[in-house]
Design an enzyme around this catalytic site. Sequence first.
Site, PDB file in Angstrom:
ATOM      1  N   GLY A  53       0.817  -1.223   0.000  1.00 23.58           N
ATOM      2  CA  GLY A  53       0.000   0.000   0.000  1.00 23.58           C
ATOM      3  C   GLY A  53       0.843   1.261   0.000  1.00 23.58           C
ATOM      4  N   CYS A  54       1.910   1.248   0.775  1.00 24.16           N
ATOM      5  CA  CYS A  54       2.779   2.421   0.874  1.00 24.16           C
ATOM      6  C   CYS A  54       3.505   2.675  -0.452  1.00 24.16           C
ATOM      7  CB  CYS A  54       3.780   2.237   2.016  1.00 24.16           C
ATOM      8  SG  CYS A  54       2.959   2.045   3.614  1.00 24.16           S
ATOM      9  N   THR A  55       3.887   1.614  -1.120  1.00 16.02           N
ATOM     10  CA  THR A  55       4.549   1.742  -2.421  1.00 16.02           C
ATOM     11  C   THR A  55       3.575   2.318  -3.444  1.00 16.02           C
ATOM     12  OG1 THR A  55       6.032  -0.093  -1.893  1.00 16.02           O
ATOM     13  CG2 THR A  55       5.792   0.489  -4.227  1.00 16.02           C
ATOM     14  N   ALA A  58       3.074   6.078  -2.735  1.00 11.87           N
ATOM     15  CA  ALA A  58       4.243   6.881  -3.114  1.00 11.87           C
ATOM     16  C   ALA A  58       4.367   6.995  -4.634  1.00 11.87           C
ATOM     17  CB  ALA A  58       5.515   6.276  -2.517  1.00 11.87           C
TER      18      ALA A  58
END
Length: 165
Positions: A53-55, A58
């Site tokens: 999710g963070c990738t 970003a």
Amino acid sequence: MPETKDMTSSLPQEDMLAPDFTLATDSQGQFTLSEHSGQSVVLYFYPKDDTPGCTKEAIAFTEHAAEFEKHNAVIIGVSPDTALKHDKFKAKHELSVTLGADTEKKVCEAYGVWTEKNMYGKKYMGVERSTFLIDKNGKIAKIWRKVRVPGHVEKVLQEVKALSL
């Protein structure tokens, strides 16, 4: 009966002055919120570098970075990871957004995103994925808490465009 304190009242709210901070960033940089007076700041908090999710988040901010810039907005992603870890994350995914290292979680705490989480019945402390849009005068214009990544960056961009009118 003892008075119970309302925890939400101490959290940053829309129309409040955003808590100022200085963080080390990727590329041996430094980011101080108050130095961006006159610009909108998209401050997004995420749990951990290089997780799915963070990738995706970003990458989405990176893909729209030029559009944010066109509307006089800077983007900073903040997690408890180190600046060195941020460098590796940025290089691996060709990210262009600035990433702040809140290793002591002081900024996460100031914005109320360092919270108790629960996964598979196990409780632990972690970052609640959240975004704060700070206007050119340093006030919080919009807050998104418990963010779901799909479509989020586009919603933030719409708000940035509305602020720049």
